[in-house]
Design a protein around this motif. Structure first.
Motif, mmCIF file in Angstrom:
data_model
loop_
_atom_site.group_PDB
_atom_site.id
_atom_site.type_symbol
_atom_site.label_atom_id
_atom_site.label_comp_id
_atom_site.label_asym_id
_atom_site.label_seq_id
_atom_site.Cartn_x
_atom_site.Cartn_y
_atom_site.Cartn_z
ATOM 1 N N SER A 134 4.100 34.837 -11.880
ATOM 2 C CA SER A 134 2.714 35.742 -11.437
ATOM 3 C C SER A 134 2.997 36.599 -10.321
ATOM 4 N N LEU A 152 3.923 23.800 -4.474
ATOM 5 C CA LEU A 152 4.767 23.909 -5.574
ATOM 6 C C LEU A 152 6.081 23.376 -5.482
ATOM 7 N N PRO A 193 -0.212 23.060 -21.283
ATOM 8 C CA PRO A 193 0.564 23.671 -19.974
ATOM 9 C C PRO A 193 -0.062 24.995 -19.340
ATOM 10 N N ALA A 194 -0.659 25.605 -19.962
ATOM 11 C CA ALA A 194 -1.449 26.949 -19.230
ATOM 12 C C ALA A 194 -2.360 26.451 -18.122
ATOM 13 N N PHE A 195 -3.105 25.614 -18.436
ATOM 14 C CA PHE A 195 -4.196 24.853 -17.745
ATOM 15 C C PHE A 195 -3.739 24.052 -16.423
ATOM 16 N N VAL A 221 -1.131 22.709 -27.104
ATOM 17 C CA VAL A 221 -0.371 24.059 -26.908
ATOM 18 C C VAL A 221 -1.073 24.711 -25.714
ATOM 19 N N LEU A 222 -2.193 24.572 -25.489
ATOM 20 C CA LEU A 222 -2.838 25.174 -24.063
ATOM 21 C C LEU A 222 -2.499 24.425 -22.849
ATOM 22 N N ALA A 244 0.788 34.680 -16.020
ATOM 23 C CA ALA A 244 1.644 33.393 -15.677
ATOM 24 C C ALA A 244 1.112 32.096 -16.487
ATOM 25 N N MET A 245 -0.318 32.139 -16.564
ATOM 26 C CA MET A 245 -0.688 30.916 -17.343
ATOM 27 C C MET A 245 -0.156 30.905 -18.924
ATOM 28 N N GLN A 266 -1.265 24.548 -15.054
ATOM 29 C CA GLN A 266 -0.347 25.663 -14.000
ATOM 30 C C GLN A 266 -1.411 26.580 -13.319
ATOM 31 N N ILE A 267 -2.814 26.328 -13.356
ATOM 32 C CA ILE A 267 -3.638 27.451 -12.809
ATOM 33 C C ILE A 267 -3.255 27.592 -11.413
ATOM 34 N N LEU A 268 -3.133 26.565 -10.626
ATOM 35 C CA LEU A 268 -2.966 27.016 -9.226
ATOM 36 C C LEU A 268 -1.603 27.736 -8.808
ATOM 37 N N PRO A 269 -0.554 27.251 -9.467
ATOM 38 C CA PRO A 269 0.887 28.372 -9.327
ATOM 39 C C PRO A 269 0.590 29.575 -9.781
ATOM 40 N N ALA A 270 -0.088 29.819 -10.854
ATOM 41 C CA ALA A 270 -0.451 31.155 -11.402
ATOM 42 C C ALA A 270 -1.481 31.864 -10.473
ATOM 43 N N LEU A 315 -9.591 24.003 -26.346
ATOM 44 C CA LEU A 315 -9.068 23.514 -24.917
ATOM 45 C C LEU A 315 -8.338 22.469 -24.622
ATOM 46 N N GLU A 316 -8.490 21.524 -25.236
ATOM 47 C CA GLU A 316 -7.588 20.120 -25.117
ATOM 48 C C GLU A 316 -6.439 20.144 -25.969
ATOM 49 N N VAL A 369 6.635 29.070 -12.926
ATOM 50 C CA VAL A 369 5.280 29.830 -13.323
ATOM 51 C C VAL A 369 4.687 30.820 -11.825
#
Lengths: 241, 219
Positions: free
Chosen positions: A198, A178, B149-151, B146-147, A229-230, B153-157, B142-143, A194
């Motif tokens: 979470s 991170l 940033p969410a995808f 807007v979405l 968090a997402m 950051q999957i690993l940090p989330a 999916l692409e 983020v």
């Protein structure tokens, strides 16, 4: 000679066979483990909750994998990335494998491959590059697990510390990651923000579980923290990006 | 006696499934070559492999030693065939064992881990299959920017939530590997692409520090 096309019916047929195999293997292990769990005195409710929460948790990462399939599909068509990412694959491996091979052949990644032998070269690299680990599982897992059992038997306290250390080794590697972009200034702090949101949602769940005795929440705390968090990543990125 | 027979049977069936899985995986490129009569130029395959195999073969082998004790026997046979270990199967198994109050390395942990990994594999396979079938409808969503940033950051989330549980449970054990990793990534940011190889490094740091603390009676 059948005409080659990255989205041909033949390639879809191969993919379908492998996907059915993965589902069958998973169902086989699921049924056997659930039976054994009952014999060990684990309640049906716990088993059902484990199934439900693990499935729920998997949806967001699965959509992430789907995005990987879409990325690779512009170049390789749908079936090959679909298949590779459903069996033993991970986007972190498949993407560099496909790109290095394409580079070696001087191909562009932005358009679909038309040469079947170039396609098969990439399919070979994507397969061979990932296979040694699974051979080790096939021939060595029994020995590895025996080692774990004897470690735990000899010194149970150290055995437990050893297991926790393995978990924490993995978690700290990803926690450290991170911080990789911190030098880039504010946008580099997005992953940390983020992860903190979470962690915060998880902590709130933890308090609710303990203080308000919401035991059912335990199974959903991780999927909730992750999805929350997402969702938070969208405004966070807008503010810090 | 019964206990042993379950363990033995998991190895027996696990090996059959894994061997079949390896066979199927190899048959994929073989059948492409045969069907289209398109054998690849070996130099290209070799060059491609040279770029990825040294690091991924190493990671793949180390992963077995790191994850097998966590996932248990059935979970390992299944998890390694279905893949996506760090981003899916290992967190799913850890979370399920934690929530059910069972320990990895014990038989109850073994079965809960297997159930979690199997459910995760089925759900993932179905989501991807459904996604591919409905791609026309889903791709724009999916692409969408807007979405995105969410995808991204999957690993940090994922690791934020998982991390807080394990770190608060074992904070004494966590200090050394965490400090080590944060300093390492601050010093060498480019390591982010090879985080897989750092998992066992983190484990070794944690084990070394634990050994030391145990000797000094700090645990």
């Amino acid at each position: 000679m059948p005409e080659f096309n990255v989205n041909s019916g033949f390639l879809y047929a191969i993919t379908a066979v492998v996907i059915v195999f993965v589902l069958a293997q998973s169902a086989f292990f699921l049924v056997r483990a659930a039976r054994r769990a009952k014999a060990l005195g684990i309640t049906g409710a716990t088993i059902r909750k484990t199934i439900f929460s693990s499935s729920l948790f998997s949806i967001a990462p699965a959509v992430g994998i789907l995005l990987g399939v879409i990325t690779l599909s512009k170049f390789l068509g749908l079936p090959l990335p679909w298949l590779r990412l459903s069996v033993l694959g991970a986007i972190t491996y498949e993407l560099p494998a496909a790109t290095t091979t394409a580079n070696a052949m001087g191909l562009s990644l932005s358009e679909a491959i038309t040469d079947p032998s170039a396609y098969s070269a990439i399919a070979w690299v994507m397969t061979l590059g990932i296979i040694p680990g699974i051979f080790l599982v096939l021939f060595g897992l029994k020995k590895i697990q025996k080692g774990v059992v004897s470690l735990k038997g000899k010194d149970p306290k150290w055995g437990n510390i050893f297991m926790s250390s393995l978990f924490l080794g993995m978690i700290s590697a990803f926690m450290g990651m991170l911080f990789a972009d911190v030098r880039k200034g504010l946008p580099g702090l997005i992953p940390i923000a983020v992860a903190l949101s979470s962690a915060l949602i998880m902590a709130i769940c933890g308090i609710l579980i303990k203080k308000c005795r919401l035991a059912w929440l335990e199974q959903y705390a991780l999927p909730l923290s992750m999805l929350g968090a997402m969702a938070a990543a969208i405004p966070i990125t807008a503010l810090m990006g | 006696m019964k206990n042993r027979s379950y363990e033995e049977s998991v190895h027996f069936y696990g090996r059959i499934w894994v061997a079949t899985g390896i066979f199927l995986m190899l048959m994929m490129p073989v059948s492409i070559c045969l069907y289209y009569d398109a054998w690849p130029n070996m130099a290209h395959v070799f060059k491609g492999l040279l770029g990825v195999a040294p690091i991924f073969w190493t990671v793949g082998i180390i992963e077995v030693f790191t994850y097998a004790p966590m996932l248990g026997t059935g979970g390992t046979y299944l998890g390694f065939i279905t893949g996506n270990l760090t981003n899916l199967k290992v967190p799913a198994a850890l979370n399920a064992m934690q929530a059910a109050g069972v320990e990895a390395g014990e038989e109850k942990g073994e079965v809960i881990s297997t159930i979690a990994i199997a459910s995760s594999a089925i759900a993932t396979t179905l989501v991807i299959a459904l996604g591919v079938l409905l791609l026309g409808y889903l791709q724009p969503v999916l692409e969408s920017p807007v979405l995105k940033p969410a995808f991204d950051q999957i690993l940090p989330a994922l690791f934020g939530g998982l991390g807080v549980v394990y770190i608060s449970k074992n904070w004494k054990l966590a200090v050394a590997p965490l400090v080590f990793m944060v300093v390492l990534f601050l010093a060498v940011p480019s390591l982010a692409s090879s985080v897989g190889i750092l998992v066992p490094v983190g484990a070794l740091v944690a084990i070394g520090a634990a050994r030391l603390m145990l000797k000094k009676n700090m645990l």
